[in-house]
Design a protein around this motif. Structure first.
Motif, PDB file in Angstrom:
ATOM      1  N   GLU A 151       0.830  -1.203   0.000  1.00 45.13           N
ATOM      2  CA  GLU A 151       0.000   0.000   0.000  1.00 45.13           C
ATOM      3  C   GLU A 151       0.868   1.257   0.000  1.00 45.13           C
ATOM      4  O   GLU A 151       0.584   2.224  -0.699  1.00 45.13           O
ATOM      5  CB  GLU A 151      -0.934   0.009   1.203  1.00 45.13           C
ATOM      6  CG  GLU A 151      -2.017  -1.042   1.119  1.00 45.13           C
ATOM      7  CD  GLU A 151      -2.867  -1.110   2.381  1.00 45.13           C
ATOM      8  OE1 GLU A 151      -2.872  -0.140   3.166  1.00 45.13           O
ATOM      9  OE2 GLU A 151      -3.517  -2.143   2.566  1.00 45.13           O
ATOM     10  N   ILE A 152       1.934   1.251   0.791  1.00 46.43           N
ATOM     11  CA  ILE A 152       2.827   2.409   0.862  1.00 46.43           C
ATOM     12  C   ILE A 152       3.405   2.714  -0.518  1.00 46.43           C
ATOM     13  O   ILE A 152       3.476   3.856  -0.941  1.00 46.43           O
ATOM     14  CB  ILE A 152       3.966   2.167   1.876  1.00 46.43           C
ATOM     15  CG1 ILE A 152       3.399   2.091   3.294  1.00 46.43           C
ATOM     16  CG2 ILE A 152       5.027   3.270   1.786  1.00 46.43           C
ATOM     17  CD1 ILE A 152       4.381   1.600   4.319  1.00 46.43           C
ATOM     18  N   PHE A 153       3.807   1.683  -1.238  1.00 45.69           N
ATOM     19  CA  PHE A 153       4.417   1.873  -2.556  1.00 45.69           C
ATOM     20  C   PHE A 153       3.412   1.711  -3.695  1.00 45.69           C
ATOM     21  O   PHE A 153       3.799   1.634  -4.847  1.00 45.69           O
ATOM     22  CB  PHE A 153       5.584   0.905  -2.752  1.00 45.69           C
ATOM     23  CG  PHE A 153       6.738   1.183  -1.849  1.00 45.69           C
ATOM     24  CD1 PHE A 153       7.451   2.361  -1.973  1.00 45.69           C
ATOM     25  CD2 PHE A 153       7.108   0.289  -0.876  1.00 45.69           C
ATOM     26  CE1 PHE A 153       8.519   2.632  -1.144  1.00 45.69           C
ATOM     27  CE2 PHE A 153       8.179   0.558  -0.043  1.00 45.69           C
ATOM     28  CZ  PHE A 153       8.881   1.727  -0.175  1.00 45.69           C
ATOM     29  N   GLU A 154       2.131   1.647  -3.354  1.00 45.51           N
ATOM     30  CA  GLU A 154       1.072   1.521  -4.358  1.00 45.51           C
ATOM     31  C   GLU A 154       1.375   0.386  -5.327  1.00 45.51           C
ATOM     32  O   GLU A 154       1.310   0.540  -6.543  1.00 45.51           O
ATOM     33  CB  GLU A 154       0.868   2.853  -5.078  1.00 45.51           C
ATOM     34  CG  GLU A 154       0.459   3.958  -4.132  1.00 45.51           C
ATOM     35  CD  GLU A 154       0.414   5.336  -4.772  1.00 45.51           C
ATOM     36  OE1 GLU A 154       0.819   5.477  -5.947  1.00 45.51           O
ATOM     37  OE2 GLU A 154      -0.032   6.259  -4.088  1.00 45.51           O
ATOM     38  N   MET A 202      11.756  -1.846  -9.007  1.00 43.53           N
ATOM     39  CA  MET A 202      12.463  -1.322  -7.835  1.00 43.53           C
ATOM     40  C   MET A 202      11.530  -1.277  -6.625  1.00 43.53           C
ATOM     41  O   MET A 202      11.926  -1.635  -5.516  1.00 43.53           O
ATOM     42  CB  MET A 202      13.044   0.065  -8.119  1.00 43.53           C
ATOM     43  CG  MET A 202      14.194   0.055  -9.111  1.00 43.53           C
ATOM     44  SD  MET A 202      15.570  -1.005  -8.630  1.00 43.53           S
ATOM     45  CE  MET A 202      16.146  -0.176  -7.175  1.00 43.53           C
ATOM     46  N   ARG A 203      10.293  -0.829  -6.827  1.00 45.43           N
ATOM     47  CA  ARG A 203       9.342  -0.783  -5.706  1.00 45.43           C
ATOM     48  C   ARG A 203       9.102  -2.179  -5.159  1.00 45.43           C
ATOM     49  O   ARG A 203       9.083  -2.386  -3.943  1.00 45.43           O
ATOM     50  CB  ARG A 203       8.029  -0.136  -6.152  1.00 45.43           C
ATOM     51  CG  ARG A 203       8.185   1.344  -6.415  1.00 45.43           C
ATOM     52  CD  ARG A 203       6.890   2.098  -6.549  1.00 45.43           C
ATOM     53  NE  ARG A 203       5.806   1.386  -7.165  1.00 45.43           N
ATOM     54  CZ  ARG A 203       5.049   1.855  -8.145  1.00 45.43           C
ATOM     55  NH1 ARG A 203       5.292   3.036  -8.651  1.00 45.43           N
ATOM     56  NH2 ARG A 203       4.058   1.151  -8.638  1.00 45.43           N
ATOM     57  N   ASP A 210       9.984   7.365  -9.674  1.00 47.98           N
ATOM     58  CA  ASP A 210       9.555   8.732  -9.947  1.00 47.98           C
ATOM     59  C   ASP A 210       9.604   9.521  -8.643  1.00 47.98           C
ATOM     60  O   ASP A 210       9.863   8.960  -7.567  1.00 47.98           O
ATOM     61  CB  ASP A 210       8.169   8.768 -10.592  1.00 47.98           C
ATOM     62  CG  ASP A 210       7.065   8.177  -9.719  1.00 47.98           C
ATOM     63  OD1 ASP A 210       7.139   8.285  -8.476  1.00 47.98           O
ATOM     64  OD2 ASP A 210       6.110   7.619 -10.287  1.00 47.98           O
ATOM     65  N   LEU A 211       9.394  10.817  -8.708  1.00 51.55           N
ATOM     66  CA  LEU A 211       9.538  11.680  -7.530  1.00 51.55           C
ATOM     67  C   LEU A 211       8.627  11.265  -6.388  1.00 51.55           C
ATOM     68  O   LEU A 211       9.041  11.261  -5.230  1.00 51.55           O
ATOM     69  CB  LEU A 211       9.278  13.133  -7.907  1.00 51.55           C
ATOM     70  CG  LEU A 211      10.286  13.755  -8.861  1.00 51.55           C
ATOM     71  CD1 LEU A 211       9.838  15.143  -9.270  1.00 51.55           C
ATOM     72  CD2 LEU A 211      11.654  13.796  -8.225  1.00 51.55           C
ATOM     73  N   ARG A 212       7.396  10.912  -6.713  1.00 56.35           N
ATOM     74  CA  ARG A 212       6.447  10.522  -5.665  1.00 56.35           C
ATOM     75  C   ARG A 212       6.874   9.213  -4.992  1.00 56.35           C
ATOM     76  O   ARG A 212       6.884   9.111  -3.772  1.00 56.35           O
ATOM     77  CB  ARG A 212       5.058  10.392  -6.271  1.00 56.35           C
ATOM     78  CG  ARG A 212       4.002  10.092  -5.256  1.00 56.35           C
ATOM     79  CD  ARG A 212       2.639  10.125  -5.885  1.00 56.35           C
ATOM     80  NE  ARG A 212       1.649   9.771  -4.897  1.00 56.35           N
ATOM     81  CZ  ARG A 212       0.467   9.337  -5.187  1.00 56.35           C
ATOM     82  NH1 ARG A 212       0.089   9.233  -6.428  1.00 56.35           N
ATOM     83  NH2 ARG A 212      -0.367   9.023  -4.237  1.00 56.35           N
ATOM     84  N   ALA A 213       7.213   8.208  -5.792  1.00 56.93           N
ATOM     85  CA  ALA A 213       7.637   6.923  -5.237  1.00 56.93           C
ATOM     86  C   ALA A 213       8.925   7.084  -4.424  1.00 56.93           C
ATOM     87  O   ALA A 213       9.095   6.451  -3.381  1.00 56.93           O
ATOM     88  CB  ALA A 213       7.838   5.901  -6.362  1.00 56.93           C
ATOM     89  N   LYS A 214       9.817   7.950  -4.890  1.00 58.48           N
ATOM     90  CA  LYS A 214      11.070   8.195  -4.174  1.00 58.48           C
ATOM     91  C   LYS A 214      10.793   8.832  -2.802  1.00 58.48           C
ATOM     92  O   LYS A 214      11.379   8.432  -1.796  1.00 58.48           O
ATOM     93  CB  LYS A 214      11.965   9.094  -5.012  1.00 58.48           C
ATOM     94  CG  LYS A 214      13.353   9.243  -4.518  1.00 58.48           C
ATOM     95  CD  LYS A 214      14.088  10.127  -5.514  1.00 58.48           C
ATOM     96  CE  LYS A 214      15.544  10.101  -5.332  1.00 58.48           C
ATOM     97  NZ  LYS A 214      16.238  10.926  -6.313  1.00 58.48           N
ATOM     98  N   ALA A 215       9.899   9.805  -2.763  1.00 59.41           N
ATOM     99  CA  ALA A 215       9.543  10.443  -1.493  1.00 59.41           C
ATOM    100  C   ALA A 215       8.892   9.426  -0.552  1.00 59.41           C
ATOM    101  O   ALA A 215       9.191   9.399   0.645  1.00 59.41           O
ATOM    102  CB  ALA A 215       8.610  11.622  -1.737  1.00 59.41           C
ATOM    103  N   ALA A 261      13.010  18.276  -6.116  1.00 61.71           N
ATOM    104  CA  ALA A 261      11.887  17.335  -6.161  1.00 61.71           C
ATOM    105  C   ALA A 261      10.620  17.991  -5.613  1.00 61.71           C
ATOM    106  O   ALA A 261       9.547  17.884  -6.203  1.00 61.71           O
ATOM    107  CB  ALA A 261      12.222  16.074  -5.374  1.00 61.71           C
ATOM    108  N   LYS A 262      10.743  18.688  -4.482  1.00 65.06           N
ATOM    109  CA  LYS A 262       9.571  19.346  -3.900  1.00 65.06           C
ATOM    110  C   LYS A 262       9.064  20.478  -4.791  1.00 65.06           C
ATOM    111  O   LYS A 262       7.855  20.664  -4.935  1.00 65.06           O
ATOM    112  CB  LYS A 262       9.895  19.872  -2.503  1.00 65.06           C
ATOM    113  CG  LYS A 262      10.016  18.772  -1.488  1.00 65.06           C
ATOM    114  CD  LYS A 262      10.289  19.312  -0.105  1.00 65.06           C
ATOM    115  CE  LYS A 262      10.430  18.159   0.866  1.00 65.06           C
ATOM    116  NZ  LYS A 262      10.710  18.602   2.213  1.00 65.06           N
TER     117      LYS A 262
END
Length: 176
Positions: free
Chosen positions: A6-9, A27-28, A52-57, A143-144
């Motif tokens: 769930e955290i990594f969708e 990678m996820r 991607d930026l969202r998954a990295k955050a 990223a932000k």
């Protein structure tokens, strides 16, 4: 931290053959697999490549929570400054030789990141990561800033000034 999928969708990826996954999706899934058995030492090699930026955050937040809650040791190799910032201690190797062994705080004090400063054609409400700074705004990471721009395309960012982490300068000074 029990629901990594769930955290990594990654719920929709569970039944997909690995060869059909993109690099970021693989990678996820690899990161989820690495955390499943609650290791006390987590060894990661370039863990955020392809994210991607969202998954990295999400990944960085998850790693911070995991290492704090489990008192786990994180040992990581990376060329990504944002990955390195997860660590307290930094070792830099050149051709297998240790050329620098320092703390992240000491590294930042000498070669540290500085906020990105910019102006905007219209007022921005302060959000997580973007703060008002006199007649400018400042953001702590590209990223932000990119995530903000994607969420709010109506805000036209101008006059960007950045003094980036000077890792290249550090590496040149350490190499023979």
């Amino acid at each position: 931290l029990k629901n990594y999928d769930e955290i990594f969708e990654a719920q929709t990826l569970i039944d997909v053959p690995t060869r059909q996954l993109s690099l970021g999706q693989r990678m996820r899934c690899d990161l989820i697999a690495a955390l499943l058995h609650n290791p006390s030492i987590l060894l990661l090699d370039e863990p955020s490549i392809g994210l991607d930026l969202r998954a990295k955050a999400q990944f960085h937040g998850c790693l911070r929570r995991y290492t704090d809650s489990q008192s786990a040791t994180l040992l990581m190799s990376s060329h990504d400054i944002e990955d390195i910032e997860l660590c307290e201690r930094v070792l830099i190797l050149n051709e297998g030789r240790l050329v620098l062994d320092t703390t992240l705080d000491a590294l930042n004090a000498q070669y540290g990141r500085h906020p990105i400063r910019f102006t905007c054609t219209q007022a921005i409400l302060e959000t997580d990561g973007i703060k008002k700074d006199g007649d400018h705004y400042r953001c702590e990471s590209w990223a932000k800033l990119l995530m903000f721009q994607r969420k709010h395309p109506e805000h036209h960012i101008e006059n960007i000034r950045d003094t980036p982490f000077r890792l290249g300068e550090l590496l040149k000074s350490l190499m023979p």
